[in-house]
Design a protein around this motif. Structure first.
Motif, PDB file in Angstrom:
ATOM      1  N   GLN A   3     -25.094  21.675 101.434  1.00 60.18           N
ATOM      2  CA  GLN A   3     -23.911  21.556 100.592  1.00 60.18           C
ATOM      3  C   GLN A   3     -22.944  20.601 101.307  1.00 60.18           C
ATOM      4  OE1 GLN A   3     -23.328  24.173  97.662  1.00 60.18           O
ATOM      5  NE2 GLN A   3     -21.428  25.053  98.427  1.00 60.18           N
ATOM      6  N   ALA A   5     -19.235  18.612 101.353  1.00 63.71           N
ATOM      7  CA  ALA A   5     -17.877  18.566 100.806  1.00 63.71           C
ATOM      8  C   ALA A   5     -17.366  17.134 100.878  1.00 63.71           C
ATOM      9  CB  ALA A   5     -16.959  19.480 101.612  1.00 63.71           C
ATOM     10  N   VAL A  35     -18.404  21.805  91.706  1.00 63.22           N
ATOM     11  CA  VAL A  35     -19.712  21.663  92.348  1.00 63.22           C
ATOM     12  C   VAL A  35     -20.615  20.823  91.456  1.00 63.22           C
ATOM     13  CG1 VAL A  35     -21.672  22.897  93.335  1.00 63.22           C
ATOM     14  CG2 VAL A  35     -19.440  23.989  93.267  1.00 63.22           C
ATOM     15  N   LEU A  46     -19.709  19.353  96.775  1.00 61.61           N
ATOM     16  CA  LEU A  46     -18.537  20.187  96.551  1.00 61.61           C
ATOM     17  C   LEU A  46     -17.315  19.258  96.612  1.00 61.61           C
ATOM     18  CD1 LEU A  46     -18.081  23.273  96.416  1.00 61.61           C
ATOM     19  CD2 LEU A  46     -17.790  23.236  98.892  1.00 61.61           C
ATOM     20  N   ALA A  62     -19.104  24.705 103.176  1.00 59.31           N
ATOM     21  CA  ALA A  62     -19.959  23.514 103.095  1.00 59.31           C
ATOM     22  C   ALA A  62     -20.671  23.373 104.435  1.00 59.31           C
ATOM     23  CB  ALA A  62     -19.124  22.278 102.804  1.00 59.31           C
TER      24      ALA A  62
END
Ligand code: PRT
Ligand code: ZN
Length: 283
Positions: A3, A5, A35, A46, A62
């Motif tokens: 994930q 950011a 998202v 994200l 994240a």
């Protein structure tokens, strides 16, 4: 799945999206979503405010993030820098009104300084042994001296135009910054391996950004001298030409030294020089 950011909107957003696109990663949907899924790499995006990215990465909301080094330094989060990304360059500087009679860093003693980066500034003044009064304000820092809220400011400077417009003069550069890829410190082996793959893609894009691919015809007798002019390359590519005594030389040259190198190659008899943009340089 990783994930990442990234800044939802603002100065880093466009270059970040371009970097992902160049790395073969397309992000689904509009920016309205918090998202987004991606194709081309197993990763979820994200969208956050840049101020929130260091903490999101530290806490594991994240796994990785793209953010300015200035934000990382200010938030003082326990995260690791993976690599610098070569965009969003700026500096954090102290600036004073042009007519303030600035004499040196001792001038700041007892003065009121407006900033959105109080932690970095406090640290700097502590190291310098200066006791100044730090006023944290959220935005429009550069107008603080003119409206009597502060004697000086500590803010981001890039071209310097904003300072000039506000009658301010940059007197101390405290921190140089650019966008960086950061990561959480406690990731499993699978995520670390994915980050390495991502870093490999980013590295080849960042490295090729300021490089040019140059082709030319050169008298064969001068190839060795020409190759010596081009350090950093393991060896240039040399192809024979149909014309006796001539060859074609292909090299990658950094933009900063392009014209200087071309002049010297011309002096060695280079002809038909072609300069091409380099899309990707995979080492
Ligand atoms: O909404 P969000 O919180 O995500 O964004 P933000 O408004 O806090 O940040 P944003 O988008 O303005 O900046 C994001 C990051 O870009 C910063 O944290 C820096 O790492 C980087 N960056 C690079 C800059 C600049 N250059 C820059 N010039 N951030 C801000 N500026 C400001 C500067 O403070 C000045 O007021 O732009 C103005 C113009 O600068 P000059 O010197 O070119 O006139
Ligand atoms: Zn912000």
């Amino acid at each position: 799945m990783l994930q990442i950011a990234i800044q939802a909107k603002g100065r880093l957003n466009e270059d970040t999206m371009a970097l992902l696109a160049d790395a073969g990663i397309s992000v689904a949907g509009g920016k309205r979503k918090l998202v987004a899924e991606t194709t081309g790499f197993p990763m979820r995006v994200l969208y956050l405010r840049d101020d929130d990215i260091p903490q999101a990465v530290e806490t594991g909301v994240a796994d990785i993030g793209i953010v300015g080094m200035n934000e990382v330094a200010e938030k003082n989060c326990d995260i690791a820098e993976v690599m610098r990304l070569g965009f969003g360059s700026c500096r954090l500087s102290l600036a004073v009104p042009r007519n303030a009679g600035y004499t040196g860093s001792g001038w700041f003693e007892g003065k009121r300084i407006a900033t959105s980066y109080p932690n970095i500034l406090r640290e700097y003044f502590k190291k310098q042994g200066i006791a100044a009064d730090i006023h944290e304000i959220a935005g429009s820092v550069e107008i603080a001296p003119a409206v009597g809220m502060a004697d000086a400011i500590f803010d981001i400077v890039s071209s310097g135009g904003t300072l000039i417009q506000n009658g301010l003069e940059e007197v101390v550069q405290v921190l140089r910054s650019e966008a960086v890829l950061v990561r959480n410190r406690h990731l499993n082996a699978e995520k670390l391996a994915d980050i390495e793959k991502l870093q490999f893609r980013f590295r080849s894009i960042v490295d090729s950004r300021d490089m040019k691919y140059v082709l030319m015809n050169l008298p064969a007798e001068n190839v060795e001298t020409a190759a010596a002019l081009l350090p950093g390359m393991r060896s240039p590519t040399v192809l024979p030409l149909a014309a006796e005594g001539w060859c074609s030389l292909h090299v990658v040259i950094h933009e900063n030294e392009l014209w200087e190198k071309i002049e010297r190659l011309k002096a060695l008899g280079a002809e038909g020089i072609l300069v091409l943009a380099l899309e990707n340089m995979i080492r």
